[in-house]
Design a protein around this motif. Structure first.
Motif, PDB file in Angstrom:
ATOM      1  N   ASP A 447       0.857  -1.181   0.000  1.00  0.00           N
ATOM      2  CA  ASP A 447       0.000   0.000   0.000  1.00  0.00           C
ATOM      3  C   ASP A 447       0.898   1.238   0.000  1.00  0.00           C
ATOM      4  O   ASP A 447       1.970   1.240   0.604  1.00  0.00           O
ATOM      5  CB  ASP A 447      -0.947  -0.003   1.203  1.00  0.00           C
ATOM      6  N   VAL A 448       0.442   2.262  -0.689  1.00  0.00           N
ATOM      7  CA  VAL A 448       1.234   3.476  -0.892  1.00  0.00           C
ATOM      8  C   VAL A 448       0.496   4.646  -0.265  1.00  0.00           C
ATOM      9  O   VAL A 448      -0.707   4.831  -0.513  1.00  0.00           O
ATOM     10  CB  VAL A 448       1.459   3.740  -2.392  1.00  0.00           C
ATOM     11  N   ASN A 449       1.184   5.443   0.527  1.00  0.00           N
ATOM     12  CA  ASN A 449       0.558   6.602   1.158  1.00  0.00           C
ATOM     13  C   ASN A 449       0.173   7.640   0.115  1.00  0.00           C
ATOM     14  O   ASN A 449       1.022   8.156  -0.610  1.00  0.00           O
ATOM     15  CB  ASN A 449       1.513   7.235   2.179  1.00  0.00           C
ATOM     16  N   LEU A 450      -1.122   7.949   0.056  1.00  0.00           N
ATOM     17  CA  LEU A 450      -1.642   8.990  -0.836  1.00  0.00           C
ATOM     18  C   LEU A 450      -2.831   9.649  -0.138  1.00  0.00           C
ATOM     19  O   LEU A 450      -3.967   9.174  -0.242  1.00  0.00           O
ATOM     20  CB  LEU A 450      -2.092   8.391  -2.176  1.00  0.00           C
ATOM     21  N   PRO A 451      -2.593  10.723   0.606  1.00  0.00           N
ATOM     22  CA  PRO A 451      -3.681  11.366   1.354  1.00  0.00           C
ATOM     23  C   PRO A 451      -4.859  11.754   0.463  1.00  0.00           C
ATOM     24  O   PRO A 451      -4.667  12.287  -0.633  1.00  0.00           O
ATOM     25  CB  PRO A 451      -3.004  12.610   1.949  1.00  0.00           C
ATOM     26  N   ASP A 452      -6.057  11.452   0.920  1.00  0.00           N
ATOM     27  CA  ASP A 452      -7.307  11.829   0.254  1.00  0.00           C
ATOM     28  C   ASP A 452      -7.429  11.248  -1.153  1.00  0.00           C
ATOM     29  O   ASP A 452      -8.068  11.836  -2.031  1.00  0.00           O
ATOM     30  CB  ASP A 452      -7.440  13.358   0.206  1.00  0.00           C
ATOM     31  N   CYS A 453      -6.831  10.082  -1.389  1.00  0.00           N
ATOM     32  CA  CYS A 453      -6.952   9.469  -2.716  1.00  0.00           C
ATOM     33  C   CYS A 453      -8.294   8.769  -2.841  1.00  0.00           C
ATOM     34  O   CYS A 453      -8.852   8.287  -1.866  1.00  0.00           O
ATOM     35  CB  CYS A 453      -5.810   8.504  -2.978  1.00  0.00           C
ATOM     36  N   ALA A 454      -8.820   8.745  -4.060  1.00  0.00           N
ATOM     37  CA  ALA A 454     -10.135   8.111  -4.272  1.00  0.00           C
ATOM     38  C   ALA A 454     -10.233   7.440  -5.636  1.00  0.00           C
ATOM     39  O   ALA A 454     -10.540   6.260  -5.740  1.00  0.00           O
ATOM     40  CB  ALA A 454     -11.247   9.135  -4.108  1.00  0.00           C
ATOM     41  N   GLY A 455     -10.012   8.189  -6.727  1.00  0.00           N
ATOM     42  CA  GLY A 455     -10.164   7.627  -8.061  1.00  0.00           C
ATOM     43  C   GLY A 455      -9.044   6.671  -8.414  1.00  0.00           C
ATOM     44  O   GLY A 455      -7.881   6.887  -8.055  1.00  0.00           O
ATOM     45  N   ALA A 456      -9.374   5.602  -9.129  1.00  0.00           N
ATOM     46  CA  ALA A 456      -8.367   4.638  -9.578  1.00  0.00           C
ATOM     47  C   ALA A 456      -8.766   4.080 -10.929  1.00  0.00           C
ATOM     48  O   ALA A 456      -9.942   3.797 -11.162  1.00  0.00           O
ATOM     49  CB  ALA A 456      -8.212   3.504  -8.563  1.00  0.00           C
ATOM     50  N   ILE A 468      -3.356   4.375 -12.267  1.00  0.00           N
ATOM     51  CA  ILE A 468      -3.277   5.805 -12.027  1.00  0.00           C
ATOM     52  C   ILE A 468      -4.319   6.133 -10.966  1.00  0.00           C
ATOM     53  O   ILE A 468      -5.448   5.645 -11.019  1.00  0.00           O
ATOM     54  CB  ILE A 468      -3.501   6.629 -13.317  1.00  0.00           C
ATOM     55  N   VAL A 469      -3.910   6.924  -9.974  1.00  0.00           N
ATOM     56  CA  VAL A 469      -4.766   7.246  -8.831  1.00  0.00           C
ATOM     57  C   VAL A 469      -4.867   8.754  -8.694  1.00  0.00           C
ATOM     58  O   VAL A 469      -3.859   9.467  -8.800  1.00  0.00           O
ATOM     59  CB  VAL A 469      -4.203   6.626  -7.535  1.00  0.00           C
ATOM     60  N   SER A 470      -6.085   9.254  -8.479  1.00  0.00           N
ATOM     61  CA  SER A 470      -6.307  10.691  -8.294  1.00  0.00           C
ATOM     62  C   SER A 470      -6.608  10.974  -6.830  1.00  0.00           C
ATOM     63  O   SER A 470      -7.065  10.099  -6.095  1.00  0.00           O
ATOM     64  CB  SER A 470      -7.469  11.170  -9.166  1.00  0.00           C
ATOM     65  N   ASP A 471      -6.362  12.214  -6.407  1.00  0.00           N
ATOM     66  CA  ASP A 471      -6.650  12.549  -5.017  1.00  0.00           C
ATOM     67  C   ASP A 471      -7.153  13.978  -4.871  1.00  0.00           C
ATOM     68  O   ASP A 471      -7.103  14.772  -5.814  1.00  0.00           O
ATOM     69  CB  ASP A 471      -5.438  12.300  -4.114  1.00  0.00           C
ATOM     70  N   GLY A 472      -7.617  14.293  -3.682  1.00  0.00           N
ATOM     71  CA  GLY A 472      -8.187  15.597  -3.411  1.00  0.00           C
ATOM     72  C   GLY A 472      -7.182  16.716  -3.316  1.00  0.00           C
ATOM     73  O   GLY A 472      -7.561  17.892  -3.214  1.00  0.00           O
ATOM     74  N   GLN A 473      -5.894  16.387  -3.340  1.00  0.00           N
ATOM     75  CA  GLN A 473      -4.844  17.396  -3.300  1.00  0.00           C
ATOM     76  C   GLN A 473      -4.343  17.783  -4.683  1.00  0.00           C
ATOM     77  O   GLN A 473      -3.365  18.507  -4.817  1.00  0.00           O
ATOM     78  CB  GLN A 473      -3.690  16.903  -2.424  1.00  0.00           C
ATOM     79  N   GLY A 474      -5.024  17.260  -5.710  1.00  0.00           N
ATOM     80  CA  GLY A 474      -4.678  17.637  -7.083  1.00  0.00           C
ATOM     81  C   GLY A 474      -3.626  16.769  -7.735  1.00  0.00           C
ATOM     82  O   GLY A 474      -3.130  17.092  -8.820  1.00  0.00           O
ATOM     83  N   GLN A 475      -3.290  15.643  -7.116  1.00  0.00           N
ATOM     84  CA  GLN A 475      -2.269  14.772  -7.691  1.00  0.00           C
ATOM     85  C   GLN A 475      -2.877  13.688  -8.579  1.00  0.00           C
ATOM     86  O   GLN A 475      -3.914  13.121  -8.247  1.00  0.00           O
ATOM     87  CB  GLN A 475      -1.464  14.088  -6.584  1.00  0.00           C
ATOM     88  N   LEU A 476      -2.210  13.427  -9.686  1.00  0.00           N
ATOM     89  CA  LEU A 476      -2.463  12.243 -10.503  1.00  0.00           C
ATOM     90  C   LEU A 476      -1.208  11.395 -10.385  1.00  0.00           C
ATOM     91  O   LEU A 476      -0.147  11.770 -10.890  1.00  0.00           O
ATOM     92  CB  LEU A 476      -2.745  12.626 -11.950  1.00  0.00           C
TER      93      LEU A 476
END
Length: 519
Positions: A447-456, A468-476
């Motif tokens: 498992d990889v730390n990605l705060p507030d991640c949701a989309g996959a 590819i994972v998206s998150d609430g902090q604007g990261q892809l």
């Protein structure tokens, strides 16, 4: 004497003919030279007019683009042309397809800017005007993923066409380099993104996003969903729920792309329903089935093309407040329905009645991947990632090291499966991590730390195994698995374990929402 005169006349005539021939040749040469000069002049003027006209169109287009996107630069046009030329120089048919696709996008962008300029001046028309509620900006690049956005860049969403402050909600198309190709504002927060499949029966020539729709579902519970153009992001239809119905956030297409199936709620009886919409007739509702449960959330199509698989979350939801009304008595289940008549084929319930069956993904072999959101007490440890196959009497959980399912904080947001490499990715924004499983061994890779991640979604670039994972902090963030064959790893192997997933993040000035969909 007469013969001599005749010869003289003949010679004079011959000389005269030769002289006239030379004169005609000289005249023709002069005419050809003059025509050549005129042709060159005309070509030069045409080329100059084309350059000047193109420059004028670019300037005009850029002017309207700056109104919507203050950070826009003229160099963006140069970069776009250069990118397309580099694709063409690398040869082959796919690049020519992309170039055609880019031209279609450019035309659509110009048309959108032109209409926005006219609409800013006001209109007396009473017809439905999608542009009043949606603003689309775009670049000329092919789309690989589509995502909901909970917070758009302020230069896009800060103002509506009427000059009033706008909302932050939207949808974006993303290219292979994880850059935003188009972004469209939405009047409310969105949830699921569903891309219309293209079957060989429809058009064997279509191998890109031409003529495909993307359906954007409002966040549960919502009374609307929208149909966008996959290539350009422009809104084509806005569909409102029928009387005494609201949508539950998810949908799926039939494999031929003709019908759309939507999870709905009967607001009077609170029974779950599946609405059927005709994609070839402006998404008119043509039928409705019982979901055989309460609170149907995500649904997917079985690979056999005949069976709907439905996650009945089991929770009754109050429409206005999203309040959950029956946590103690909830009844979750996984249901298989005949997609043609809605008849119940199979129904499976989890071991605990508060294990809300929420999110699904389908393996090509017919195995359903299930993400659970547990509604019980925090100290209760239940499996959150399950699988099921038709005919099995119960769910089968994947393996969690030391059975520590609390790592996911009782909440799985998205489930994505890579059938080719037998990999599964799940995300948890509450737990702040994304986890990848090897489906051959059913073991956790890491498992990889990605705060507030949701989309996959599946990683499409170069067919590398990963997600590819998206998150609430604007990261892809891309999570590439170096070796898809996995054996169980101990704590001593932690260094090797972390190296088996390559993490690479790209940040955008927006907050990505719950779901990310690959095209």
């Amino acid at each position: 004497m007469q013969n001599t005169e005749a010869k003289t006349v003949a010679l004079v005539t011959e000389d005269s003919s030769e002289s006239q021939g030379l004169t005609r040749k000289q005249s023709n040469n002069r005419n050809n030279t003059r025509l050549g000069h005129e042709l060159l002049t005309t070509s030069a003027l045409t080329a100059l007019s084309t350059v000047v006209g193109t420059a004028a169109l670019v300037v005009i287009h850029h002017r309207y683009r700056k109104q919507r996107q203050p950070d826009a630069r003229l160099l963006d046009y140069v970069a776009g042309v250069r990118a397309q030329l580099s694709l063409l120089s690398s040869t082959a048919k796919p690049e020519l397809t992309r170039f055609r696709y880019a031209c279609q996008q450019a035309a659509a962008a110009w048309q959108q800017s032109y209409h926005n300029a006219i609409e800013d001046k006001g209109s007396d028309s009473d017809t439905t005007d999608f542009s009043a509620a949606h603003t689309t900006t775009m670049l000329a690049r092919p789309v690989c993923w589509v995502s909901g956005v909970a917070s758009m860049p302020k230069n896009i969403s800060s103002m509506n066409d009427d000059g009033n402050p706008g909302n932050d909600f939207g949808v974006v198309g993303i290219d292979a380099d994880r850059e935003v190709v188009w972004q469209t504002t939405m009047p409310e927060r969105v949830h699921d993104i569903v891309v219309q499949p293209v079957s060989d029966a429809q058009n064997t020539a279509i191998n890109d996003n031409q003529n495909r729709n993307v359906v954007v579902m409002g966040r549960r519970p919502s009374e609307k969903f929208w149909v966008l153009d996959t290539a350009t992001g422009q809104v084509k239809f806005a569909i409102k729920a029928s009387n005494h119905r609201h949508f539950y956030g998810h949908a799926c297409y039939s494999l031929d792309g003709k019908l759309l199936y939507v999870t709905e709620n009967d607001t009077i009886s609170l029974d779950g329903k599946i609405g059927v919409y005709d994609a070839h007739d402006a998404y008119k509702k043509i039928a409705e089935f019982d979901s055989h449960g309460i609170g149907p959330h995500e649904l997917i199509m079985h690979p056999n093309g005949e069976t709907l698989v439905i996650a009945n979350g089991g929770i009754k939801t109050e429409q206005a407040s999203r309040e959950e009304l029956n946590i103690d008595s909830m009844r979750p289940s996984l249901v298989y329905l005949n997609r043609h008549d809605g008849s119940l084929l199979e129904q499976i319930v989890p071991e605990h009645n508060q294990m809300s069956v929420r999110h699904l993904a389908m393996h090509d072999d017919g195995t359903v991947m299930i993400g659970i959101q547990f509604q019980g007490d925090k100290h209760i440890n239940v499996p959150l990632v399950l699988t099921h196959k038709r005919g099995d009497s119960e769910f089968e959980p994947l393996t969690m090291p030391n059975n520590q399912w609390q790592r996911f904080h009782q909440y799985i947001a998205s489930v994505a499966v890579d059938s080719d490499n037998n990999l599964l990715c799940v995300t948890t924004p509450i737990g702040g991590c994304a986890a990848i499983y090897d489906l051959n061994t059913r073991e956790l890779i890491d498992d990889v730390n990605l705060p507030d991640c949701a989309g996959a979604a599946v990683l499409l670039t170069d067919k590398k195994p990963g997600f590819i994972v998206s998150d609430g902090q604007g990261q892809l963030t891309t999570l590439e698995v170096k070796d898809a064959s996995v054996t169980k790893l101990t704590d001593k192997d932690k260094i090797e374990k972390t190296q088996r997933i390559i993490k690479n993040s790209k940040v955008h000035k927006m907050s990505f929402d719950n779901h990310l969909q690959a095209l």
